[in-house]
Design an enzyme around this catalytic site. Structure first.
Site, PDB file in Angstrom:
ATOM      1  N   GLY A  18      14.239  41.107  68.437  1.00 20.89           N
ATOM      2  CA  GLY A  18      13.296  40.906  67.328  1.00 20.89           C
ATOM      3  C   GLY A  18      11.858  41.025  67.796  1.00 20.89           C
ATOM      4  O   GLY A  18      11.017  41.624  67.113  1.00 20.89           O
ATOM      5  N   CYS A 383       5.877  19.618  53.778  1.00 24.43           N
ATOM      6  CA  CYS A 383       7.019  19.493  52.866  1.00 24.43           C
ATOM      7  C   CYS A 383       7.603  18.083  52.950  1.00 24.43           C
ATOM      8  O   CYS A 383       7.011  17.151  52.420  1.00 24.43           O
ATOM      9  CB  CYS A 383       8.048  20.586  53.168  1.00 24.43           C
ATOM     10  SG  CYS A 383       9.039  20.973  51.715  1.00 24.43           S
ATOM     11  N   HIS A 519       5.104  25.323  52.872  1.00 28.17           N
ATOM     12  CA  HIS A 519       5.240  25.576  54.320  1.00 28.17           C
ATOM     13  C   HIS A 519       4.168  26.567  54.783  1.00 28.17           C
ATOM     14  O   HIS A 519       4.423  27.774  54.816  1.00 28.17           O
ATOM     15  CB  HIS A 519       6.622  26.155  54.619  1.00 28.17           C
ATOM     16  CG  HIS A 519       7.729  25.172  54.498  1.00 28.17           C
ATOM     17  ND1 HIS A 519       8.126  24.368  55.536  1.00 28.17           N
ATOM     18  CD2 HIS A 519       8.513  24.833  53.451  1.00 28.17           C
ATOM     19  CE1 HIS A 519       9.118  23.579  55.138  1.00 28.17           C
ATOM     20  NE2 HIS A 519       9.366  23.856  53.870  1.00 28.17           N
ATOM     21  N   GLU A 521       3.240  27.252  57.654  1.00 26.96           N
ATOM     22  CA  GLU A 521       3.567  27.926  58.922  1.00 26.96           C
ATOM     23  C   GLU A 521       4.109  29.335  58.713  1.00 26.96           C
ATOM     24  O   GLU A 521       4.010  30.183  59.592  1.00 26.96           O
ATOM     25  CB  GLU A 521       4.562  27.092  59.743  1.00 26.96           C
ATOM     26  CG  GLU A 521       5.980  26.959  59.183  1.00 26.96           C
ATOM     27  CD  GLU A 521       6.153  25.773  58.238  1.00 26.96           C
ATOM     28  OE1 GLU A 521       5.166  25.379  57.576  1.00 26.96           O
ATOM     29  OE2 GLU A 521       7.283  25.266  58.130  1.00 26.96           O
TER      30      GLU A 521
HETATM   31  N1  GLN Z   1      14.247  17.621  51.571  1.00 28.51           N
HETATM   32  C1  GLN Z   1      13.021  17.779  50.878  1.00 28.51           C
HETATM   33  C2  GLN Z   1      13.194  18.477  49.536  1.00 28.51           C
HETATM   34  O1  GLN Z   1      14.181  19.119  49.318  1.00 28.51           O
HETATM   35  C3  GLN Z   1      12.021  18.543  51.736  1.00 28.51           C
HETATM   36  C4  GLN Z   1      12.447  19.933  52.055  1.00 28.51           C
HETATM   37  C5  GLN Z   1      11.618  20.552  53.140  1.00 28.51           C
HETATM   38  O2  GLN Z   1      10.972  19.864  53.898  1.00 28.51           O
HETATM   39  N2  GLN Z   1      11.666  21.860  53.269  1.00 28.51           N
HETATM   40  O3  GLN Z   1      12.367  18.422  48.687  1.00 28.51           O
END
Ligand code: GLN
Length: 566
Positions: A18, A383, A519, A521
């Site tokens: 990759g 998240c 996210h 990142e």
């Molecule tokens: N478990 C949490 C949700 O579903 C956070 C998910 C995550 O961090 N990607 O909302």
């Protein structure tokens, strides 16, 4: 019309196929070509969304909400592309499409077979990403010799006949191991793997030899003869200190020139040197940073770094933006539950709680948030990390019996919950879901717009009013608690354009505390570090400097020692 480069791997997995494909992308972009990349994965899962991160590493999410292989993340980091679901096909997805067509009656009574129906579907998938690009780089997952990858190999073999010999190039990555007892490198595994490829009808045009030491001209000659290649088509791919050095190392070996010659590519930029300077600068900042900073990552899969691939890279990019080395301290949140936060977090200049699923280790993450908030250590919650920050504040500042309904369905104060009805901006329609909804189907996936509040940390980072970031979660901030939380000092600095979905939260009276429901990142690149990672690392550095005003890096200390001696 686009030209195609197919990258296959031999001998064993984890050779960095990759990264090699991505580095080729970076080098061709440096020559002014428009490049895209695609991965064909031989497993039966329709997408990696349902794969355990223990088995397969991170699930990378694209703007259009596809859950893809982590290599797609490399493609985006090394080049300028933004991928979509078309950039990753699995065997499962190919078969799914073919079976759907068969059920619809598209094959008009034909017997549906691997050749031609599956292979045609694979070729259609490959060609589907080629519009408007000069070069499409296609990485075939797995290793030559696997039963699973045969239909993919047959399809790429046929491609040379479909689009013309001069428009297709086969690059094969192999391992050239050094055997200590005999004191020499061994070329036999490469010979076998090339022969295996030839048995399927593919003659490699270029061989990338992964090795931990330079390959002598004699050894190259031996490989070349046995593999039916010119000597300059045998390229050393030596181990390097950081993945971002790979484009430079392969360029020094002449790989991009070879590709350009063999595919007769029309490159405006005769020399890539200017654009390669950018990579040189990145590598310099990674290898010889001016400062360093300790970031604690409090998570569940801390033993398995591949499940945090994009996160680790984004933190590195945050370091690049600040000319600082980012030392990662991996903390298992369950350990914090047993021994307390102080024991593990006392050395941290910044604390990060990444995304995650399930109740295990949650209480430890919430303790880590409390520690960061109270001790005023820069905190970045992603998240699940944002959700933990909300729960922590609701419990310890607002005195609520708070939780997420993901962890306690009957919690008195569900500050994080499944939103029953909300307007989905990406899909342009109202979505409904309940605790009983089908798993996967209920996730908020892909890019969503977010409006930023002026004068906040988010505003200082992004510097624009509206952003777009990628999501992968089910649960949301519960607006019923907006009043009490914000009255007692929590700030909401980013929401969906209609104000319904809370996307970013911050804390008053804290050096830097930010949680985001998305996210970030996934969108960071070494060439364009993500603003939130840049600011988080910057804040951690400021905190460190205020505590240790005279500290430099070990590297600088070394230098001054050397200067003293000379
Ligand atoms: N478990 C949490 C949700 O579903 C956070 C998910 C995550 O961090 N990607 O909302």
């Amino acid at each position: 019309m686009a030209k195609f480069i197919f990258v296959t791997g031999g001998v064993l997995s984890s050779l960095g196929k990759g990264i090699a494909a991505s580095a080729i992308g970076a080098l061709l972009e440096a020559r002014g070509l428009k490049v895209t990349l695609q991965k064909l994965d031989p497993y039966i899962n329709v997408d990696p969304g349902t794969l355990s991160p223990f088995q397969h590493g991170e699930v990378f999410v694209t703007d259009d909400g596809a859950e893809t292989d982590l290599d797609i993340g490399h493609y985006e980091r090394f080049t300028h592309i933004r991928t979509s679901q078309a950039n990753n096909y699995t065997t499962g997805k190919i078969y799914y499409n073919v079976i759907t067509k068969e059920r619809r009656g598209d094959y008009l009574g034909d017997t549906v077979q691997v050749i031609p129906h599956i292979t045609d579907e694979i070729k259609r998938a490959i060609k589907s990403v080629s519009n408007n690009y000069d070069v499409v780089i296609v990485e075939i997952g797995g290793t030559i010799g696997d039963i699973e990858s045969l239909p993919f190999l047959e399809a790429i073999r046929q491609m040379r006949y479909d689009v013309g010999r001069e428009n297709v190039l086969y690059v094969h990555l192999t391992l050239v191991p050094y055997i200590k007892t005999s004191g020499e490198i061994k070329t036999k595994p490469s010979q076998h793997s090339i022969r295996e490829l030839r048995a399927i009808g593919i003659q490699a045009d270029l061989l990338l030899c992964r090795t931990d030491r330079p390959i002598t001209p004699e050894a190259k000659k031996k490989i070349a003869i046995h593999c039916n290649l010119d000597m300059d088509a045998v390229i050393t791919a030596m181990d390097v200190d950081t993945v971002y050095e790979v484009p430079l190392a392969l360029n020094a070996e002449g790989l991009d020139q070879q590709i350009i010659n063999k595919l007769k590519l029309d490159t405006k930029d005769a020399s890539a040197s200017d654009r390669l300077m950018q990579w040189k600068d990145i590598v310099r900042k990674i290898k010889e940073p001016r400062e360093e900073v300790n970031i604690a990552i409090v998570g569940k899969y801390v033993g398995l770094k591949d499940s945090y691939k994009s996160l680790i890279e984004a933190l590195t990019h945050g370091g690049i933006a600040n000319d600082a080395k980012v030392n990662l301290q991996w903390i298992d949140s369950e350990e914090i539950e047993v021994h307390g936060a102080e024991k593990y977090l006392a050395e941290a200049d910044g604390i990060l709680v990444p995304g995650g699923f399930g109740y295990r280790g949650i209480e430890g993450k919430i303790e880590a948030v409390k520690y960061a908030r109270e001790k005023k250590i820069p905190y970045f919650g992603i998240c699940l990390g944002m959700q933990c920050a909300v729960i922590e504040y609701a419990r310890n500042v607002c005195g609520l019996k708070a939780n997420s309904t993901e962890f306690d369905l009957n919690t008195k104060d569900p500050v994080i919950y499944l939103m029953e009805r909300w307007f989905d901006f990406r899909k342009g329609r109202v979505e409904e879901r309940t605790d009983a909804s089908e798993k996967g189907g209920t996730m908020r996936l892909g890019a969503y717009p977010c409006v930023i509040e002026k004068g906040t940390n988010a505003d200082r980072a992004y510097g624009v009013k509206e952003i777009s970031e990628r999501h992968r979660h089910r649960y949301e901030f519960n607006n019923a608690y907006k009043g009490i939380l914000t009255r007692l000092g929590m700030k909401i600095s980013g929401t969906s354009p209609d104000g319904e979905l809370v996307e970013i939260i911050e804390m008053e009276n804290h050096p830097w505390f930010l949680g985001c429901q998305f996210h970030p990142e996934f969108k960071s690149r070494p060439t364009e570090p993500h603003p939130l990672f840049r600011e988080f690392i910057g804040a951690a550095l400021r905190e460190k400097r205020s505590l240790f005003p005279y500290a430099g890096t070990a590297h600088e200390a070394d230098k001054s020692e050397k200067e003293k001696l000379s």
